[in-house]
Design an enzyme around this catalytic site. Sequence first.
Site, short mmCIF file in Angstrom:
data_model
loop_
_atom_site.label_atom_id
_atom_site.label_comp_id
_atom_site.label_asym_id
_atom_site.label_seq_id
_atom_site.Cartn_x
_atom_site.Cartn_y
_atom_site.Cartn_z
N ARG A 67 135.55 -87.73 34.95
CA ARG A 67 134.28 -87.32 35.55
C ARG A 67 134.53 -86.59 36.86
O ARG A 67 135.42 -86.95 37.63
CB ARG A 67 133.40 -88.53 35.85
N SER A 124 143.10 -94.34 38.31
CA SER A 124 143.07 -95.78 38.01
C SER A 124 144.27 -96.26 37.22
O SER A 124 144.16 -96.70 36.07
CB SER A 124 141.77 -96.10 37.27
N ASP A 177 140.23 -97.56 41.04
CA ASP A 177 138.81 -97.79 40.69
C ASP A 177 138.28 -99.15 41.16
O ASP A 177 137.09 -99.28 41.49
CB ASP A 177 138.56 -97.60 39.19
C1 BGC Z 1 145.28 -99.99 35.78
C2 BGC Z 1 144.52 -100.27 37.05
C3 BGC Z 1 143.04 -100.03 36.85
C4 BGC Z 1 142.53 -100.76 35.62
C5 BGC Z 1 141.07 -100.53 35.36
C6 BGC Z 1 144.65 -100.70 34.60
O1 BGC Z 1 145.28 -100.32 33.41
O2 BGC Z 1 146.62 -100.39 35.92
O3 BGC Z 1 145.00 -99.46 38.12
O4 BGC Z 1 142.36 -100.45 38.00
O5 BGC Z 1 143.27 -100.38 34.50
O6 BGC Z 1 140.79 -99.19 35.14
#
Ligand code: BGC
Length: 427
Positions: A67, A124, A177
């Site tokens: 996004r 993320s 995130d």
């Molecule tokens: C990632 C995290 C992320 C989470 C939610 C995980 O696979 O390692 O960094 O916050 O997913 O998106």
Amino acid sequence: MEAIRKQYTLTVDDQEEIIKRFTNEMLNGLKGEKSTIKMIPSFVTKRPTGDEKGDFLALDLGGTNFRVVLYHLLGDHRNTQDEKKYRIPEEAMTGTAEQLFDFIAKCVLDVNPPDNVPLGFTFSFPCLQFNIKDGELCEWTKGFSTSGCVGKNPTELLNEALKRQGSSIRVAALVNDTVGTLMAKCYEQNNCLVGVILGTGYNCAYVEMANNIPKWKGSKEGEMLINMECGGFGVLDGYRTEEDIELDKLTPNPGAQYNEKMVSGMYLGEICRRLMLKLVKAKELFQSATIDENGHIHSYMEFGTPNLSVIEADGSVDLEDVKKVLEEAGVHNSTLEDRKTVKELANIVSGRSIALAACDITAICRHMGEKSKDCVVGIDGSLYKLYPGYHSRLVKSLVGLKQTCLVELSEDGSGKGAAIIAMSTVH
Ligand code: BGC
């Protein structure tokens, strides 16, 4: 079936044991000792008041969708936003860094953002941070395997792609995130101390005191938001089942993210699919049904968690929607008994996800002590938002663990939070 029920249902004693192990890993992570929970200082040291104003751009990369959002923070805890969503092409998820970041940069240009608008990049994945805008990708999760990114700075990769596309915009903040979710909830109400993503992936962030982080070499004054990367929590021997073990082996990141693979939306459908096949083999399911050889029920990762949502939401006497889902997966002429069993399997698999998430939130709250008593836990993510009953069952599990925190949706936390953090870099 009885054995499955027993294996997947966590008693309060099981949960207390998991909380103990989780807490231990948290403390090791804070000390910088060997741990499956990374406990990454985010360099975010101030929570918003809700008075902040201005226009900020956020990019949200974390699952299969990407996004670009232009936020207008209006102060008084309010904002408006213009947003565009893109599906990440398979070749960008599994191709080269240039393919992925050029795709992202083109999407940024596509929305025609104002020149030099501060950009918050929600990336993320597990990233060690060096400062508010730079970091290093430790490893990919959630099915990504793009080459040339692990060990690199996602901010540099994006800035270079933006340059290649002729844009003058540069990343001002690199944000996980969960940290974004916590910040976004704080913009609405100040007492949010925990941010959680329950979506394709799973992870938590919380507000730590800087002097409580032995490995932190910077100022020991005030707060530091910690991106825990608790999807990596892996001290789960005795709780991981045959299905968890087999599933893990087939992922692009075997041996990693054990907790995430038991909790997050990416995997629940697959666990349920494996359980159905286990019962078929034991002659306890679909005995009078016909199963297509090429049906999704036979394909790894093809029986998605949205199917479980439909199954659990079906309150009809004949379980008509369950029947439809099974037909689509290649199972014809299921009996009502079959469908009831499938519904129970979905409930068992989601129940374990909820019980584990409740353990982790409890461990975090107990670690924070008194101040967590009436704090808000802000949660975002498709699993939490779309899975029927997830919220109420999570609350129930937390009450069972004597938690009094408030669990609330942090609407669009991952994007809005990045905009708020980008703002903090220019004020
Ligand atoms: C990632 C995290 C992320 C989470 C939610 C995980 O696979 O390692 O960094 O916050 O997913 O998106």
